[in-house]
Design a protein around this motif. Structure first.
Motif, PDB file in Angstrom:
ATOM      1  N   CYS A   1      14.157 -33.512 -24.052  1.00 32.26           N
ATOM      2  CA  CYS A   1      14.687 -34.228 -25.205  1.00 32.26           C
ATOM      3  C   CYS A   1      13.710 -34.126 -26.377  1.00 32.26           C
ATOM      4  O   CYS A   1      12.503 -34.013 -26.186  1.00 32.26           O
ATOM      5  N   HIS A   2      14.269 -34.168 -27.556  1.00 31.48           N
ATOM      6  CA  HIS A   2      13.496 -34.338 -28.790  1.00 31.48           C
ATOM      7  C   HIS A   2      13.933 -35.694 -29.326  1.00 31.48           C
ATOM      8  O   HIS A   2      15.007 -35.817 -29.912  1.00 31.48           O
ATOM      9  N   VAL A   3      13.127 -36.723 -29.084  1.00 34.29           N
ATOM     10  CA  VAL A   3      13.506 -38.081 -29.445  1.00 34.29           C
ATOM     11  C   VAL A   3      13.205 -38.344 -30.917  1.00 34.29           C
ATOM     12  O   VAL A   3      12.073 -38.190 -31.368  1.00 34.29           O
ATOM     13  N   PHE A   4      14.232 -38.725 -31.656  1.00 33.95           N
ATOM     14  CA  PHE A   4      14.116 -39.056 -33.074  1.00 33.95           C
ATOM     15  C   PHE A   4      13.301 -40.336 -33.204  1.00 33.95           C
ATOM     16  O   PHE A   4      13.604 -41.342 -32.555  1.00 33.95           O
TER      17      PHE A   4
ATOM     18  N   ALA B   1      21.593 -33.029 -36.481  1.00 39.85           N
ATOM     19  CA  ALA B   1      20.891 -31.954 -35.768  1.00 39.85           C
ATOM     20  C   ALA B   1      21.873 -30.945 -35.197  1.00 39.85           C
ATOM     21  O   ALA B   1      21.651 -29.729 -35.269  1.00 39.85           O
ATOM     22  N   TYR B   2      22.974 -31.438 -34.624  1.00 34.29           N
ATOM     23  CA  TYR B   2      23.973 -30.532 -34.058  1.00 34.29           C
ATOM     24  C   TYR B   2      24.553 -29.632 -35.149  1.00 34.29           C
ATOM     25  O   TYR B   2      24.623 -28.412 -34.988  1.00 34.29           O
ATOM     26  N   GLU B   3      24.954 -30.232 -36.253  1.00 31.52           N
ATOM     27  CA  GLU B   3      25.569 -29.441 -37.323  1.00 31.52           C
ATOM     28  C   GLU B   3      24.587 -28.471 -37.959  1.00 31.52           C
ATOM     29  O   GLU B   3      24.969 -27.364 -38.332  1.00 31.52           O
TER      30      GLU B   3
ATOM     31  N   HIS C   1      25.659 -36.723 -25.422  1.00 28.61           N
ATOM     32  CA  HIS C   1      24.278 -36.390 -25.056  1.00 28.61           C
ATOM     33  C   HIS C   1      24.269 -35.984 -23.585  1.00 28.61           C
ATOM     34  O   HIS C   1      24.319 -36.836 -22.699  1.00 28.61           O
ATOM     35  N   LEU C   2      24.217 -34.695 -23.330  1.00 24.69           N
ATOM     36  CA  LEU C   2      24.220 -34.202 -21.957  1.00 24.69           C
ATOM     37  C   LEU C   2      23.012 -34.693 -21.174  1.00 24.69           C
ATOM     38  O   LEU C   2      23.102 -34.925 -19.973  1.00 24.69           O
ATOM     39  N   CYS C   3      21.898 -34.885 -21.857  1.00 18.84           N
ATOM     40  CA  CYS C   3      20.689 -35.364 -21.201  1.00 18.84           C
ATOM     41  C   CYS C   3      20.906 -36.774 -20.643  1.00 18.84           C
ATOM     42  O   CYS C   3      20.371 -37.127 -19.598  1.00 18.84           O
ATOM     43  N   HIS C   4      21.728 -37.571 -21.310  1.00 17.66           N
ATOM     44  CA  HIS C   4      22.041 -38.922 -20.827  1.00 17.66           C
ATOM     45  C   HIS C   4      22.961 -38.844 -19.611  1.00 17.66           C
ATOM     46  O   HIS C   4      22.748 -39.531 -18.616  1.00 17.66           O
ATOM     47  N   THR C   5      23.969 -38.014 -19.711  1.00 16.53           N
ATOM     48  CA  THR C   5      24.930 -37.872 -18.624  1.00 16.53           C
ATOM     49  C   THR C   5      24.249 -37.416 -17.339  1.00 16.53           C
ATOM     50  O   THR C   5      24.622 -37.848 -16.252  1.00 16.53           O
TER      51      THR C   5
ATOM     52  N   PRO D   1      19.542 -29.916 -30.054  1.00 16.18           N
ATOM     53  CA  PRO D   1      20.894 -29.348 -30.061  1.00 16.18           C
ATOM     54  C   PRO D   1      21.340 -28.810 -28.708  1.00 16.18           C
ATOM     55  O   PRO D   1      22.533 -28.812 -28.405  1.00 16.18           O
ATOM     56  N   ALA D   2      20.390 -28.394 -27.865  1.00 16.95           N
ATOM     57  CA  ALA D   2      20.752 -27.897 -26.528  1.00 16.95           C
ATOM     58  C   ALA D   2      21.251 -29.024 -25.628  1.00 16.95           C
ATOM     59  O   ALA D   2      21.878 -28.761 -24.607  1.00 16.95           O
TER      60      ALA D   2
END
Length: 94
Positions: free
Chosen positions: A1-4, A32-34, A48-52, A71-72
């Protein structure tokens, strides 16, 4: 993760800017995604796939994944799909 690490609304990172003399706010993960992948399709939310995928996440306002801007780790999904993923994950803890 890149935590804001900037401003948040208590859950998600936020970016503040001015446009047409009005103050605007955009979620950092959507920005970030856009920036990396292009426009988010109409009617879609960013999951957020990292959360899932993280069964150790405390969830709620303590969830660090909501502030992830990698974004990944982000994927556009329908609102229903996003809810179902969240429900699936919460069922794992019952």
């Amino acid at each position: 993760c890149h935590v804001f690490t900037g401003s948040t609304n208590g859950r998600y990172g936020q970016l503040h800017y001015r446009e047409d003399r009005k103050r605007r706010v955009v979620y950092a993960h959507r920005f970030a995604y856009e920036l990396a992948r292009g426009p988010i399709p109409e009617g879609m939310q960013i999951d957020h796939l990292c959360h899932t995928d993280d069964s150790s996440c405390p969830g709620g306002n303590d969830c660090p994944h909501r502030r992830c801007v990698n974004p990944a780790h982000l994927e556009p999904v329908t609102p229903q799909g996003n809810s179902l993923r969240g429900l699936r994950r919460s069922r794992e803890y019952r």
